[in-house]
Design a protein around this motif. Structure first.
Motif, mmCIF file in Angstrom:
data_model
loop_
_atom_site.group_PDB
_atom_site.id
_atom_site.type_symbol
_atom_site.label_atom_id
_atom_site.label_comp_id
_atom_site.label_asym_id
_atom_site.label_seq_id
_atom_site.Cartn_x
_atom_site.Cartn_y
_atom_site.Cartn_z
ATOM 1 N N SER A 95 -36.311 3.058 10.647
ATOM 2 C CA SER A 95 -35.126 3.376 9.862
ATOM 3 C C SER A 95 -34.861 2.284 8.836
ATOM 4 C CB SER A 95 -33.910 3.486 10.786
ATOM 5 O OG SER A 95 -32.722 3.614 10.038
ATOM 6 N N ASN A 96 -34.431 2.709 7.650
ATOM 7 C CA ASN A 96 -34.050 1.730 6.633
ATOM 8 C C ASN A 96 -32.549 1.794 6.353
ATOM 9 O OD1 ASN A 96 -33.861 4.115 5.286
ATOM 10 N ND2 ASN A 96 -35.142 3.526 3.539
ATOM 11 N N LEU A 97 -31.805 2.436 7.286
ATOM 12 C CA LEU A 97 -30.357 2.518 7.122
ATOM 13 C C LEU A 97 -29.709 1.186 7.488
ATOM 14 C CD1 LEU A 97 -29.542 6.001 8.719
ATOM 15 C CD2 LEU A 97 -29.662 5.427 6.285
ATOM 16 N N ALA A 98 -28.879 0.686 6.605
ATOM 17 C CA ALA A 98 -28.129 -0.535 6.908
ATOM 18 C C ALA A 98 -27.008 -0.194 7.877
ATOM 19 C CB ALA A 98 -27.549 -1.123 5.620
ATOM 20 N N VAL A 99 -26.718 -1.113 8.783
ATOM 21 C CA VAL A 99 -25.671 -0.849 9.769
ATOM 22 C C VAL A 99 -24.297 -0.730 9.117
ATOM 23 C CG1 VAL A 99 -26.923 -1.911 11.671
ATOM 24 C CG2 VAL A 99 -25.444 -3.328 10.229
ATOM 25 N N THR A 100 -24.190 -1.148 7.853
ATOM 26 C CA THR A 100 -22.926 -1.036 7.133
ATOM 27 C C THR A 100 -22.840 0.230 6.279
ATOM 28 O OG1 THR A 100 -23.867 -2.379 5.350
ATOM 29 C CG2 THR A 100 -22.578 -3.535 7.035
ATOM 30 N N SER A 101 -23.915 1.028 6.273
ATOM 31 C CA SER A 101 -23.930 2.227 5.426
ATOM 32 C C SER A 101 -23.082 3.337 6.037
ATOM 33 C CB SER A 101 -25.361 2.728 5.224
ATOM 34 O OG SER A 101 -25.872 3.267 6.423
ATOM 35 N N GLU A 102 -22.551 4.197 5.194
ATOM 36 C CA GLU A 102 -21.735 5.316 5.653
ATOM 37 C C GLU A 102 -22.572 6.300 6.477
ATOM 38 O OE1 GLU A 102 -19.721 7.215 2.449
ATOM 39 O OE2 GLU A 102 -18.609 5.411 1.858
ATOM 40 N N GLU A 103 -23.831 6.468 6.084
ATOM 41 C CA GLU A 103 -24.711 7.397 6.797
ATOM 42 C C GLU A 103 -24.947 6.929 8.233
ATOM 43 O OE1 GLU A 103 -29.138 9.479 6.317
ATOM 44 O OE2 GLU A 103 -28.342 8.182 4.727
ATOM 45 N N TYR A 104 -25.177 5.637 8.393
ATOM 46 C CA TYR A 104 -25.398 5.085 9.731
ATOM 47 C C TYR A 104 -24.114 5.177 10.555
ATOM 48 C CZ TYR A 104 -26.980 1.937 13.428
ATOM 49 O OH TYR A 104 -27.325 1.408 14.646
ATOM 50 N N GLU A 105 -22.983 4.877 9.920
ATOM 51 C CA GLU A 105 -21.693 4.953 10.604
ATOM 52 C C GLU A 105 -21.422 6.371 11.096
ATOM 53 O OE1 GLU A 105 -16.949 4.100 9.695
ATOM 54 O OE2 GLU A 105 -18.487 3.416 8.278
ATOM 55 N N GLN A 106 -21.765 7.371 10.275
ATOM 56 C CA GLN A 106 -21.572 8.760 10.658
ATOM 57 C C GLN A 106 -22.508 9.147 11.799
ATOM 58 O OE1 GLN A 106 -19.158 10.919 9.352
ATOM 59 N NE2 GLN A 106 -19.790 12.083 11.154
ATOM 60 N N LEU A 107 -23.751 8.645 11.741
ATOM 61 C CA LEU A 107 -24.744 8.911 12.789
ATOM 62 C C LEU A 107 -24.235 8.412 14.132
ATOM 63 C CD1 LEU A 107 -27.731 9.901 13.280
ATOM 64 C CD2 LEU A 107 -28.386 7.512 13.022
ATOM 65 N N VAL A 108 -23.742 7.183 14.154
ATOM 66 C CA VAL A 108 -23.237 6.589 15.390
ATOM 67 C C VAL A 108 -21.981 7.330 15.861
ATOM 68 C CG1 VAL A 108 -22.241 4.512 16.416
ATOM 69 C CG2 VAL A 108 -24.232 4.326 14.926
ATOM 70 N N SER A 109 -21.097 7.671 14.919
ATOM 71 C CA SER A 109 -19.864 8.381 15.271
ATOM 72 C C SER A 109 -20.166 9.731 15.915
ATOM 73 C CB SER A 109 -19.011 8.584 14.013
ATOM 74 O OG SER A 109 -17.851 9.329 14.300
ATOM 75 N N ASP A 110 -21.112 10.472 15.349
ATOM 76 C CA ASP A 110 -21.499 11.773 15.907
ATOM 77 C C ASP A 110 -22.074 11.611 17.311
ATOM 78 O OD1 ASP A 110 -20.684 12.962 13.567
ATOM 79 O OD2 ASP A 110 -22.706 13.174 12.745
ATOM 80 N N ARG A 111 -22.881 10.568 17.484
ATOM 81 C CA ARG A 111 -23.505 10.328 18.788
ATOM 82 C C ARG A 111 -22.452 9.944 19.831
ATOM 83 N NH1 ARG A 111 -28.755 11.043 21.022
ATOM 84 N NH2 ARG A 111 -29.002 9.552 22.707
ATOM 85 N N VAL A 112 -21.474 9.143 19.442
ATOM 86 C CA VAL A 112 -20.401 8.756 20.358
ATOM 87 C C VAL A 112 -19.662 9.996 20.858
ATOM 88 C CG1 VAL A 112 -18.150 7.607 20.519
ATOM 89 C CG2 VAL A 112 -20.077 6.412 19.480
ATOM 90 N N LYS A 113 -19.354 10.901 19.942
ATOM 91 C CA LYS A 113 -18.650 12.132 20.313
ATOM 92 C C LYS A 113 -19.488 12.966 21.274
ATOM 93 C CE LYS A 113 -16.069 12.419 15.970
ATOM 94 N NZ LYS A 113 -15.938 13.134 14.667
#
Length: 201
Positions: A95-113
């Motif tokens: 993955s080349n997503l930065a942990v500060t990116s909105e896409e990564y934040e959304q990915l983690v948020s969806d997984r948490v739910k």
């Protein structure tokens, strides 16, 4: 010109020698030793039972059904490539997503739910971080012991097993620290799921 030719010959000879040594002899030697001493590992640590290959113990597979142990988020692309019959081919990549990116934040948020919805019995308990994040490779075959045991009640309920039976399978496929001091104990997701299905004993 006369002074350049001897240097050029030496450079060419040196390059050829290194090519033979490093590209040929070394490669064949290492491959031969690996095949002789560690053939299973050298050939990808493929889990094969009764002639059927279920996957590599070194690469993650995606499990999403509630009756299975879930691994980490995977970086899998099933849209770019297809086989000869037009069926999608899955491949993974770092993955080349930065942990500060909105896409990564959304990915983690969806997984948490998803994790919270699937594990009401764990309400109020922190979710192990490896259940909601992706590794650098995106293909980790293992999760932490805490992440595996977080899922015990869900799996037990889905399979009509006791929590102790599921935990015993997880313990069976938990690997201790390397040499007893390096890293942390980890659980192989594929092996646990094959054992849950009664394929791996």
């Amino acid at each position: 010109m006369k002074t350049i030719l001897p240097i050029f010959r030496k450079m060419t000879a040196f390059a050829l020698i290194l090519t033979v040594l490093c590209g040929g002899l070394y490669t064949f030697s290492v491959t031969g030793i690996a095949q002789l001493l560690f053939p299973h590992t050298a050939n990808g640590s493929i889990i094969e039972i009764d002639g059927k290959k279920y996957g590599s113990a070194l690469l993650a597979q995606q499990f999403s059904d509630n009756k299975y142990l879930w691994g980490r988020i995977m970086n899998v692309d099933i849209q770019t490539f297809t086989d000869a019959s037009g069926q999608p081919l899955a491949y993974g990549a770092p993955s080349n997503l930065a942990v500060t990116s909105e896409e990564y934040e959304q990915l983690v948020s969806d997984r948490v739910k998803k994790i919270q919805t699937a594990h009401p019995d764990q309400a109020g308990n922190p979710i192990p971080v490896d259940l909601v994040t992706c590794s650098g490779s995106g293909l980790d075959p293992q999760i932490s012991v805490a992440a595996a045991k977080y899922q015990i009640e869900r799996i037990a309920a889905e399979r009509h097993l006791t929590s102790q039976e599921v935990e015993a399978i997880i313990d069976r496929y938990t690997t201790s620290r390397f040499l007893g001091i390096f890293g942390e104990p980890v659980v192989n997701v594929l092996k646990v799921n094959l054992a849950l299905d009664g394929i791996l004993k």
